[in-house]
Design an enzyme around this catalytic site. Structure first.
Site, PDB file in Angstrom:
ATOM      1  CG  HIS A  34      -1.883  -1.097   1.317  1.00  0.00           C
ATOM      2  ND1 HIS A  34      -1.776  -2.125   2.221  1.00  0.00           N
ATOM      3  CD2 HIS A  34      -2.989  -1.349   0.588  1.00  0.00           C
ATOM      4  CE1 HIS A  34      -2.785  -2.962   2.053  1.00  0.00           C
ATOM      5  NE2 HIS A  34      -3.528  -2.526   1.071  1.00  0.00           N
ATOM      6  CE  LYS A 146      -1.427  -9.574  -3.137  1.00  0.00           C
ATOM      7  NZ  LYS A 146      -2.535 -10.550  -3.120  1.00  0.00           N
TER       8      LYS A 146
END
Ligand code: PAF
Length: 273
Positions: A34, A146
């Site tokens: 993140h 991802k």
């Protein structure tokens, strides 16, 4: 850094800005993956908004909504250190109302791979992303590679609904041994973590096969399945960037995807060739 919970307050606050707004939607339990999204958003925009919202509609019955890691205070601290301007931290009651219009994932693309393992999951993802994009109205929004299928479906939705936001794909962050970072890695025991490495190793070996000119997808998938044993494999698939299955790897237009279960934990990973 400002923390805002009310969607209308955030809209009002952001309406005043003439700056470019970078937006990073998250479900919290922030990790280095993140932070790399936030970093990229900061590089490319003058103002950065991060949302932290554990979206209930993208979890199926019996999934890990109740035990999903929650680290609200640590997440806010991480955002502050990363230089985020606003954290949007809404309550579910301010986001969803009973009996409302909804966004449905495409009938085919939304129900293959991850969508086949979790039917309906992408309806929830697209609904919340649509809502968040309308609230924040960002110049650019950042998503990790991802979750490649999520990224593909969001990019399609934004195009198909003529939305004025650029979707930016950010590379997957990995531990030093190759394990892709995920908020769900926290569920793994030490033993399971070792087992989980089979996933990134199988992708690495697949890319080695390709570099040695083995392009047939069935051959590569077979080798990967052997490497992943005895993990419970949900899918190993090779698709083009439009998420259509392909017979031969096309360099520059291919994604190799794996989902496997380690213990009770579903782990996703992929490699873009
Ligand atoms: O990737 C995630 O964390 C979530 O699916 C997202 C995009 C924040 C929507 O809840």
């Amino acid at each position: 850094m400002k923390i805002i919970s009310n969607p209308y307050e955030l809209k009002k606050y952001l309406n005043g800005t003439s700056q470019s707004v970078g937006f990073v939607p998250t479900m919290g339990a922030l990790h280095k993956g993140h932070i790399s999204l936030i970093k990229k958003a900061k590089e490319e925009n003058t103002f950065v908004v991060v949302s932290i919202f554990l979206n209930p509609t993208q979890f199926l019955k019996g999934e890990d909504l109740e035990k999903y890691p929650k680290k609200d205070e640590a997440d806010k601290k991480i955002c502050e250190i990363a230089g985020v301007d606003v954290v949007f931290f809404p309550h579910a009651k301010d986001i969803y109302t009973p009996d409302e219009a909804s966004i449905l994932a495409p009938n085919v693309r939304g129900y293959i791979l991850e969508g086949a393992s979790r039917p309906g999951h992408f309806n929830g993802v697209l609904s919340i992303v649509m809502k968040l994009l309308h609230i924040v109205n960002p110049t650019k929004a950042y998503f990790g590679k991802k979750d490649a299928q999520q990224l593909n479906l969001i990019s399609l939705m934004v195009k198909q609904f003529f939305m004025d936001v650029e979707i930016i794909a950010v590379d997957t962050m990995r531990e030093s041994d190759g394990l892709a970072l995920s908020s769900r890695n926290i569920y793994l025991s030490q033993e399971q973590r070792k087992e989980a490495l089979k996933i990134s190793v199988s992708l690495y070996e697949a890319s080695k096969m390709v570099s040695k000119k083995e392009l047939h997808t069935t051959t590569i998938i077979k080798a990967m399945r052997e490497q992943l044993a005895p993990l419970e494999i949900s899918y190993v698939e090779i698709v083009n960037r439009g998420f259509e299955p392909i017979e031969a790897v096309e360099i520059g237009n291919t994604i190799i995807l794996v989902e496997a279960k380690v213990g009770d934990t579903r782990l996703l990973d992929n490699i873009w060739l």
